[in-house]
Each structure stands twice: as C-alpha cells, then as structure tokens.
Scaffold this motif. Structure first.
Motif, mmCIF file in Angstrom:
data_model
loop_
_atom_site.group_PDB
_atom_site.id
_atom_site.type_symbol
_atom_site.label_atom_id
_atom_site.label_comp_id
_atom_site.label_asym_id
_atom_site.label_seq_id
_atom_site.Cartn_x
_atom_site.Cartn_y
_atom_site.Cartn_z
ATOM 1 N N ASN A 38 8.588 22.169 50.319
ATOM 2 C CA ASN A 38 8.820 21.687 49.088
ATOM 3 C C ASN A 38 7.605 20.784 48.715
ATOM 4 O O ASN A 38 7.866 19.911 47.709
ATOM 5 C CB ASN A 38 10.022 20.604 49.216
ATOM 6 N N ILE A 39 6.522 20.819 49.431
ATOM 7 C CA ILE A 39 5.257 20.317 48.898
ATOM 8 C C ILE A 39 4.446 20.986 48.046
ATOM 9 O O ILE A 39 3.770 22.149 48.645
ATOM 10 C CB ILE A 39 4.377 19.718 50.087
ATOM 11 N N LEU A 40 4.363 20.860 46.802
ATOM 12 C CA LEU A 40 3.591 21.818 45.905
ATOM 13 C C LEU A 40 2.162 21.320 45.522
ATOM 14 O O LEU A 40 2.193 20.002 45.382
ATOM 15 C CB LEU A 40 4.416 21.864 44.314
ATOM 16 N N CYS A 41 1.398 21.981 45.528
ATOM 17 C CA CYS A 41 -0.087 21.790 45.406
ATOM 18 C C CYS A 41 -0.813 21.955 44.270
ATOM 19 O O CYS A 41 -0.641 23.180 43.809
ATOM 20 C CB CYS A 41 -0.711 22.088 46.672
ATOM 21 N N GLU A 42 -1.420 21.058 43.469
ATOM 22 C CA GLU A 42 -1.827 21.305 42.051
ATOM 23 C C GLU A 42 -3.404 21.419 42.537
ATOM 24 O O GLU A 42 -4.046 20.928 43.559
ATOM 25 C CB GLU A 42 -1.990 19.968 41.369
ATOM 26 N N PRO A 43 -3.951 22.685 41.970
ATOM 27 C CA PRO A 43 -5.452 23.105 42.183
ATOM 28 C C PRO A 43 -6.370 22.050 41.564
ATOM 29 O O PRO A 43 -7.426 21.924 41.910
ATOM 30 C CB PRO A 43 -5.504 24.350 41.993
ATOM 31 N N CYS A 44 -6.002 21.243 40.734
ATOM 32 C CA CYS A 44 -6.746 20.516 39.743
ATOM 33 C C CYS A 44 -5.772 19.373 39.029
ATOM 34 O O CYS A 44 -4.262 19.702 38.984
ATOM 35 C CB CYS A 44 -7.558 21.217 38.804
ATOM 36 N N ARG A 45 -6.380 18.438 38.691
ATOM 37 C CA ARG A 45 -5.383 17.512 38.102
ATOM 38 C C ARG A 45 -5.486 17.930 36.257
ATOM 39 O O ARG A 45 -6.186 18.062 35.672
ATOM 40 C CB ARG A 45 -6.148 15.926 38.191
ATOM 41 N N ARG A 46 -4.140 17.668 36.017
ATOM 42 C CA ARG A 46 -3.871 18.120 34.743
ATOM 43 C C ARG A 46 -2.852 17.138 34.126
ATOM 44 O O ARG A 46 -2.080 17.473 33.109
ATOM 45 C CB ARG A 46 -3.329 19.602 34.479
ATOM 46 N N ASN A 47 -2.770 15.819 34.837
ATOM 47 C CA ASN A 47 -1.891 14.996 34.310
ATOM 48 C C ASN A 47 -0.324 15.183 34.599
ATOM 49 O O ASN A 47 -0.082 16.207 35.259
ATOM 50 C CB ASN A 47 -1.864 14.659 32.617
ATOM 51 N N THR A 48 0.672 14.386 33.981
ATOM 52 C CA THR A 48 2.024 14.475 34.485
ATOM 53 C C THR A 48 2.920 15.721 33.907
ATOM 54 O O THR A 48 3.765 16.299 34.566
ATOM 55 C CB THR A 48 2.563 13.070 34.238
ATOM 56 N N ALA A 49 2.510 16.199 32.660
ATOM 57 C CA ALA A 49 3.583 17.149 32.223
ATOM 58 C C ALA A 49 3.314 18.432 32.743
ATOM 59 O O ALA A 49 4.380 19.072 33.222
ATOM 60 C CB ALA A 49 3.016 17.159 30.532
ATOM 61 N N PRO A 50 2.141 18.782 33.139
ATOM 62 C CA PRO A 50 2.104 20.356 33.930
ATOM 63 C C PRO A 50 2.570 19.990 35.209
ATOM 64 O O PRO A 50 3.346 21.101 35.752
ATOM 65 C CB PRO A 50 0.623 20.535 33.919
ATOM 66 N N CYS A 51 2.712 19.012 35.836
ATOM 67 C CA CYS A 51 3.141 18.531 37.174
ATOM 68 C C CYS A 51 4.621 18.723 37.146
ATOM 69 O O CYS A 51 5.307 19.318 37.975
ATOM 70 C CB CYS A 51 2.699 17.325 37.422
ATOM 71 N N ILE A 52 5.215 18.137 36.142
ATOM 72 C CA ILE A 52 6.589 18.102 35.890
ATOM 73 C C ILE A 52 7.059 19.401 35.778
ATOM 74 O O ILE A 52 8.394 19.890 36.057
ATOM 75 C CB ILE A 52 7.150 17.093 35.027
ATOM 76 N N ALA A 53 6.521 20.044 34.561
ATOM 77 C CA ALA A 53 6.981 21.606 34.279
ATOM 78 C C ALA A 53 6.943 22.418 35.515
ATOM 79 O O ALA A 53 7.965 23.252 35.567
ATOM 80 C CB ALA A 53 5.974 21.975 33.138
ATOM 81 N N TYR A 54 5.854 22.491 36.228
ATOM 82 C CA TYR A 54 5.725 23.054 37.483
ATOM 83 C C TYR A 54 7.025 23.085 38.547
ATOM 84 O O TYR A 54 7.724 23.911 38.835
ATOM 85 C CB TYR A 54 4.464 23.350 38.269
#
Length: 355
Positions: A81-97
């Motif tokens: 359940n730990i999802l890893c972003e490869p780069c920072r794209r602010n909160t909207a992509p984070c929440i959509a993912y």
C-alpha cells in the motif's frame, strides 16, 4: 470498529529544508520525531486514525527514496500500500493515482486524504469530526474539506470562505464552500478574521472514491485517463515500472486548482482540534509546551538562563545550556548546530546549502 470501506491516504512525498538541521532532503520532517514524543509525524498521523480506518486500508504516496523509511516506521500496514512517485507532480496526480488504485480494490471506498507532516493536539475531537464527515460523503456525492477555525490573521495559509447562512440538512456542522482564497497579505487576513466565515485550508479532504474519480473525469480528463487506463496493471509486478513511465507525463498541478476550485458539490466542515501544519520553527514553538519565559524545549536535558521566547530542539545532545537569547532557534542534528533568529528563519534554506 473501523469501517472496512473507509480508507486513509497519507501524502508523504514532501522534501524541504525549513526544519534544517533537524530535517534534510534525505530525512524530511515527516519521518522525524519533531515533538520529542517518540513518534515521527508520519507515525502520529497514522495513530490518530486508529479506529477509523483499519491498517490494511491505509495508503501512503511517497517518493521511492522514502519507501523503506515508511515500511520501517509503519510495519502495521501492508508494504504493497506504499505507492511511489518517480518524480514530484504536486497533489492532483498523487491523488488521482491512489484513488484509481483504491477503486480497483474497493469500488465502495470512502477516503480521507491528509498530509503526513501536520499535528493535531485534540485527537478525540479530530476523530469525531472525521467520522461524521465520512458518514456524510458515504451518503452523498459531496467533497468535504476540513476548515480550521483561525486563531490569528495568518498569512501563511490559504483560506476557505464558507456560506454559513445554511448548513447541510444531513449534517448541521457542514456548509457549502463559497470560495477558496489564496494566502493573503496581513491586512486581508485581518479582514477574514473579522468576518467569521473564513477558515484555514488544512489540505485534509474527504470523499467517496466514485466522487473523486468522477471529478477527475470531468475537470481533468487527460490526467484522469493516465490512471484510469491502468486498471489491469494495479497490484501487479508491472505497476511500478509503468507508473515510472507514465507519471512524468502528468501535468504538475495541485488538487485545489485541478478539482476543488471547479467542482460544484464542495463543502467545508469548520473544526477546532488544535491543528498546525508545522511549517516553520515558529509554528513548532507555538505548539510546544513552554516555560514561564516562553521557551519551548525539546531534548533530554536543556537548561536556560536569561533566555526568552526561543525554541531549543536538541534531542541528540546529553546536556544543553543556553544563556542570553531572545527569540532564537537553537537546533542540533548529527553534529550540525543551528543558532538563528526566529525572525530570520526564512533564510534557513540558504544556510542549509540544500537546493
């Protein structure tokens, strides 16, 4: 008993040097015992949702570099359940993912999204407020954000302007949002305080998974398509590789700009549970118990003489003696010592040498 369809999303990918030398890019503040209580800010965030969301329904979105830290600090939750972003794209992509990831597993999910580095002093009231908001979003297509009742004309927070003339028929503590306001100047903030219907935007959101993915479909279709199209990939060994390819293509935009300022069914629940985003040493001083001279001391053995209104954070030192300071930060970590005026703390990033 926690509801099996209630999920918690903790956004823990932030980096920064505002709490240097206590925090660094390698160990940001969310993973540090900032308050000297034996638990990091991430762990404290997890703790205050006990009884609301079961551990298997807790999700963390973070940077790949911090995955092992998250696993070590929160062994109670599934590592998957730990999802890893490869780069920072602010909160909207984070929440959509994370929303689409949860939807593939639990289409009936009801979700709280929270930052990992805030503090709450009244946990009981926090749980009461969150529980009633989850009930509200579970019964409606509404998006709810928590609005903190302001205690001062703060210029460092965004504000939520609420329509207090009529509350929701389903919940007397929940009101429609009139408008989101950017961080104001001091004069504007003073006007907000006088009007009584302005609240600090804490960045804590509550919604059903169907509501938020539908909002992305309507207001950010291109961004939504990036993650909706990966339904067959979520939970497989290929997920991280494909996310690494797709994520950098996403627009960098906050959830406030992408969804909150556009959607119609937006509500605010004004609350007061001792919240702080803990963004500065000054805010830590406000939240720390103080001696009769206004000093906040976090460390095993700190003695002060002729010292006032200072924050002293020296958890790694056996004994610290401070004399003759007024309005200062004294902070030590791994052999690095900072002594800085609180009024000059905006220069800490410059002092740290971190980009």
């Amino acid at each position: 008993m926690a509801n099996n369809h209630q999920h918690l999303v903790i956004m823990a990918g932030g980096v920064g040097s505002r709490f240097w030398p206590m925090s660094t890019q390698e160990m940001p503040k969310q993973f540090i015992d900032v308050l000297g209580v034996g638990r990091s800010l991430l762990q404290l965030t997890f703790d205050r949702f006990k009884g609301i969301c079961p551990p298997e329904n807790v999700w963390i979105v973070t940077n790949q570099a911090y995955r092992d830290i998250c696993i070590k600090q929160l062994p109670e939750m599934p590592a998957a359940n730990i999802l890893c972003e490869p780069c920072r794209r602010n909160t909207a992509p984070c929440i959509a993912y994370v929303s689409w990831r949860i939807k593939t597993q639990d289409p009936k999910a009801n979700i709280v999204v929270t930052p990992s580095d805030h503090i709450v002093t009244n946990t009981e009231e926090f749980r009461r407020v969150v529980t009633q908001c989850l009930k509200f979003t579970g019964e409606t297509d509404a998006i709810v954000t928590l609005g903190m009742k302001p205690t001062r004309p703060e210029t460092g927070y965004g504000y939520i302007q609420a329509d207090l003339t009529a509350n929701s028929p389903r919940n007397k503590e929940i009101f429609r949002v009139d408008k989101f306001r950017e961080k104001p100047d001091l004069e504007t903030a003073q006007q907000y305080i006088k009007q009584k219907n302005f609240f600090w935007n804490a960045g804590i959101f509550i919604w059903s998974v169907s509501t938020i993915v539908n909002a992305f479909r309507i207001y950010k279709p291109a961004l939504n398509k990036q993650f909706e199209s990966l339904g067959s990939v979520y939970g497989t060994p290929q997920e991280q590789e494909i996310i690494n390819q797709r994520y950098p293509e996403c627009e960098s935009i906050s959830i406030d700009y992408a969804i909150m300022e556009k959607a119609e069914e937006i509500f605010v629940c004004p609350a007061d549970f001792g919240w702080s985003d803990l963004g500065t040493w000054g805010s830590l001083l406000v939240q720390t118990p103080k001696d009769m001279y206004g000093n906040g001391k976090i460390g095993p053995d700190i003695a002060t003489f002729d010292t006032n209104n200072s924050i002293i954070h020296t958890t790694g030192m056996k004994k610290v003696v401070v004399q003759g300071l007024d309005g200062y930060i004294v902070a030590e970590n791994n052999g690095t010592l900072l002594i800085c005026k609180l009024s000059e703390e905006q220069r800490i990033k410059q002092f740290s040498g971190e980009s």
